[in-house]
Design a protein around this motif. Structure first.
Motif, short mmCIF file in Angstrom:
data_model
loop_
_atom_site.label_atom_id
_atom_site.label_comp_id
_atom_site.label_asym_id
_atom_site.label_seq_id
_atom_site.Cartn_x
_atom_site.Cartn_y
_atom_site.Cartn_z
N HIS A 671 0.67 -1.02 -0.02
CA HIS A 671 -0.12 -0.06 0.07
C HIS A 671 1.01 1.36 -0.04
N PRO A 672 0.37 2.41 -0.69
CA PRO A 672 1.09 3.33 -0.76
C PRO A 672 1.77 3.94 0.82
N ASP A 673 0.73 3.95 1.58
CA ASP A 673 0.94 4.64 3.01
C ASP A 673 2.28 3.59 3.67
N ASP A 674 2.09 2.39 3.59
CA ASP A 674 3.20 1.51 4.19
C ASP A 674 4.54 1.98 3.29
N ALA A 675 4.66 1.91 2.02
CA ALA A 675 5.66 2.22 1.27
C ALA A 675 6.32 3.58 1.82
N ALA A 676 5.61 4.70 1.88
CA ALA A 676 5.95 5.86 2.28
C ALA A 676 6.79 6.02 3.59
N THR A 702 0.59 -0.05 -4.83
CA THR A 702 -0.79 -0.36 -5.21
C THR A 702 -1.69 -0.21 -4.15
N ASP A 703 -3.10 0.67 -4.11
CA ASP A 703 -3.95 0.52 -3.08
C ASP A 703 -4.74 -0.70 -3.13
N THR A 704 -4.56 -1.49 -4.14
CA THR A 704 -5.23 -2.60 -3.86
C THR A 704 -5.23 -3.61 -2.85
N VAL A 705 -4.10 -3.49 -2.19
CA VAL A 705 -3.96 -4.12 -1.00
C VAL A 705 -4.16 -3.39 0.26
N ARG A 706 -4.51 -3.92 1.24
CA ARG A 706 -4.61 -2.97 2.46
C ARG A 706 -3.47 -2.64 3.28
N THR A 707 -3.45 -1.59 3.93
CA THR A 707 -2.29 -1.12 4.91
C THR A 707 -2.20 -2.47 5.78
#
Length: 786
Positions: A671-676, A702-707
């Motif tokens: 997820h973008p939040d985890d990557a950031a 990708t935001d298709t996977v949850r945080t």
């Protein structure tokens, strides 16, 4: 140019294909619009049939190991070597010194269904390992404990249900699992068109989740908590209604007590869900006029896989939807046993029941389930010295180096064997260790009948397709390979392969003529055997199963009568039983046997004769689930889940160019939040570390996977030396199972925890190469429906 019908053997949907053939080469494949089951549907895997069939990397002759190197040999040389090495080994070290490993492709061929039980019987070994303990064994165990038969698996009545609660499944990519349903996507869309409701529970927003009415991005591994809370709500709010099942179920009050601690508020944190949403799911399930709960690989390959699988059917039972049209029903395949006569008094008929742990593995004491030991345990059984050590392995269509935990360890273990045989069309990551490799012919050169998948189909039907093209000179039919292997290991090397089939036929007929409920009771087995049709041993065995089955002619005894007399066996609208191979061959596109219908109590084989709703092994495992109520992960921690792609099926389709392109890539999704938060960049390499070690993969944000979740697909890692799979080796990916050491298992089923295990990520400082681009596949392949 000619055409020929062929049942697709590449996934569980079993779609009918029409093959285009030029000479002896398959040049095209399209959906068979006349197929009674699939009605023209085809997916990219089926459309690539010709390319897979003609794969130049398929082995064309046996390989034997000489001076440490594999070289081509004659069939006679290969079986001579097996007989010379295997029989003395088992005589010196005992039958359990041989391990048998069965891979998923076995259930996609006639030979793989008919012969492995005979091989295991000829060896007398208890060391049987299959892919079931990597995907579906929890469902077998749960159904065995509930219904007394591990193969009595009810399937959702997709075409008639009004509400489908789907967990850990992505049938728009997988085409279904333990639920044989051509055009699963179309059936789900039809559910919504007729006003039904689809709820999808999955930590990834899959293609299936995108078409759902309700999508629940649950925390991985928490399905059992959610389902227990749904059961809690049903009891607490008086929403249980067993309906017609009321007199056939025992243990309802015990289940009510067992789920008392799992209130929605208690499980909300563990599931990462709102308690009110859990209540809504329970109320919608209970209020639906018909409903089905369906859980698959994602709900099986977790820490509480068997309990989750049990709870799936507990909910179906508590809402009165088991054995009910529009709910979940037990299929009745044409090769199943005929239904038993009902009790004259209507009383429950006790069965033999289902037992776990009749023996255990030698090293770690893992209990058997359904006669199988955990595949995760095979390496230690080979490595650990002492009496009973596995010294030889026979692998049938299996690639455990990629599919089982810690392939590096298994690599080393297989190198230490005294002898190994692989029946496999490829020299792959596992078969490269073998002393003898026996390659079956391409699928177009083999007849096909689905023994396993017809017993899981959403509509009763029967289809048989003979070989589409003649067996190529120098090749050996897969059934003959298996029969000769059985003779070689069983001390009858040199006997006629047909002897194996005739012995099997003789055993079945011997039991049938002695069975008081059989239509051939008291008849002469030799007379019956002489009546069987078919040009090969497998065809004769199929004819026998069909004629003694629920729609069969009973060798003349069932014409015009029977419990299923309205099934249209003749295909002419007249109804009536009378099925045989000869009759089936008159219908190249299959025979429709009608919709699923209620069958209880016939499928029940429990000792009580009833559904045993809270079996003792499940009750003993529930404290482990209660402990999960208070377990919390570290803030910012990550867990890994797998994923399936429409153009892939485990490891055995990565060598087909048409299926290896496009978005079918081995990337780690985050997820973008985890990557950031972790400072990770898209399209950059990342190191993944877990119990069993570390691997490096390309990152896909990708935001298709949850945080809190990352996803890496299963079946990749084609970078080991000594293989002959050029396309797969050019895009090897990484083996996700190398992250596992085999210690994480569901204790009841022995199934490896492949989903929801903790991982850590770190950037790779110096990228070795640029991330491969997303190329389109060489040809456009689409889902096609008439």
């Amino acid at each position: 140019m000619t055409t020929a019908p062929r049942i697709c053997p590449l996934c569980e949907a079993t779609c009918g294909l029409t093959l285009t053939i030029e000479g002896t080469r398959v040049t095209g494949a399209r959906g068979d619009r006349d197929d009674v089951f699939s009605r023209g549907f085809v997916c990219p895997k089926g459309a690539s049939f010709g390319e897979l069939d003609a794969d130049p990397d398929r082995l064309r002759a046996p390989l034997v190991r000489v001076d440490g190197e594999l070289r081509e040999a004659t069939w006679q040389e290969a079986f001579d070597l097996i007989a010379a090495r295997m029989r003395p080994l088992t005589e010196e070290h005992g039958p359990h010194s041989v391990g048998v490993v069965l891979g998923n492709p076995n259930v996609h061929t006639m030979a793989g269904a008919l012969y492995p039980p005979l091989l295991v019987g000829a060896l007398g070994t208890r060391n049987l390992f299959t892919a079931s303990t990597l995907d579906q064994m929890p469902k077998h165990v749960a159904c065995g404990l509930l219904f007394g038969d591990p193969n009595a698996i009810p399937v959702p009545d997709l075409d008639h249900t009004g509400h489908l609660l789907l967990l850990g499944a992505n049938p728009l990519d997988s085409n279904g699992s333990l639920c044989t349903a051509p055009d699963f996507p179309g059936r789900l869309k039809a559910l919504r068109r007729r006003g039904g409701t689809l709820t999808v529970v999955d930590p990834r927003r899959t293609r299936t989740a995108r078409i759902a009415d309700r999508y629940v991005p649950i925390r991985p591994g928490a399905d059992a908590l959610l389902l227990a809370a749904v059961a809690h709500v049903l009891f607490a709010e008086g929403l249980t209604d067993l309906g017609a099942l009321a007199g056939q179920v025992q243990g309802v009050s015990e289940v009510r007590d067992a789920v008392r601690d799992f209130a929605p508020e208690a499980v909300a944190a563990g599931c990462d869900m709102d308690a009110e949403e859990i209540r809504t799911i329970a109320r919608e399930l209970a209020a639906a006029p018909t409903a089905a709960v369906y859980g698959r690989v994602g709900s099986c390959t977790v820490e509480h896989g068997t309990v989750t699988s049990w709870l799936v059917d507990v909910l179906n039972i508590l809402t009165g939807n088991l054995d009910r049209p529009g709910g979940v029903l037990f299929p009745l395949s044409a090769t199943d046993r005929a239904p038993a006569a009902p009790s004259a008094t209507g009383a429950a008929v006790p069965g033999r029941g289902f037992a776990l742990g009749r023996w255990t593995s030698r090293v770690s004491g893992h209990p058997e389930a359904k006669g199988e030991l955990p595949l995760a345990a095979i390496a230690e059984e080979i490595e650990t010295p002492g009496e009973g050590r596995i010294r030889a392995v026979i692998a049938l269509a299996a690639n455990p180096v990629l599919s089982a935990p810690d392939g590096d360890r298994l690599d080393r273990a297989l190198d230490g064997l005294d002898f190994m045989v692989s029946v496999d069309p490829y020299l792959n990551e596992t078969s490269r260790h073998a002393d003898v490799v026996l390659p079956p012919p391409p699928p177009a050169q083999s007849a096909h009948f689905d023994f396993a998948f017809n017993a899981l189909a959403v509509r009763n039907q029967v289809r048989y397709t003979p070989a589409a093209v003649p067996l190529e000179e120098g090749r050996m039919d897969e059934s003959e390979i298996h029969a000769r292997l059985i003779l070689a290991v069983g001390g009858a090397h040199g006997a006629a392969p047909a002897d194996v089939d005739e012995a099997a036929i003789g055993r079945v007929l011997g039991k049938a003529v002695a069975d008081p409920s059989s239509p051939v009771r008291g008849r002469d087995p030799k007379e019956l055997s002489a009546l069987l049709t078919g040009g090969t041993g497998p065809e004769r065995r199929l004819d026998l199963k069909l004629r003694l089955g629920p729609y069969g002619d009973g060798f003349g005894a069932n014409e015009g009568a029977g419990a299923w007399a309205d099934a249209d066996v003749d295909g002419d609208g007249s109804g009536g039983p009378g099925l045989s191979l000869a009759r089936l061959r008159e219908h190249p596109h299959g025979i429709d046997l009608g919709p699923l219908r209620p069958r209880l109590p016939d499928p029940l084989k429990t000792r009580s004769g009833r559904i045993e709703l809270l079996p003792a092994p499940i009750a003993a495992d529930l404290p482990r689930l209660r402990a999960a109520l208070t377990r919390t992960g570290r803030p910012g921690s990550l867990v890994l889940v797998g994923r399936r792609h429409l153009r892939s099926n485990n490891s055995w389709m990565h060598n087909v160019p048409a299926l290896a392109g496009g978005s079918n890539r081995c990337t780690l999704q985050i997820h973008p939040d985890d990557a950031a938060r972790l400072g990770l960049r898209d399209a950059a390499p990342v190191r993944i570390t877990a119990d069993g070690g570390a691997v490096e993969a390309w990152l896909e944000i990708t935001d298709t996977v949850r945080t809190g979740v990352v996803s890496l697909p299963h079946g990749w890692g084609h970078d080991r030396p000594g293989t002959r799979t050029a396309v797969a080796s050019a895009r090897p990916g990484v083996n996700v199972n190398q992250l596992l050491d085999g210690s994480r298992l569901d204790p009841l089923s022995g199934t490896t925890v492949l989903n929801g295990f903790p991982v850590e990520l770190s950037p790779v400082e110096v990228p070795p190469v640029k991330m491969p681009p997303v190329e389109p596949p060489p040809v456009e392949l689409r889902e096609v429906r008439p």
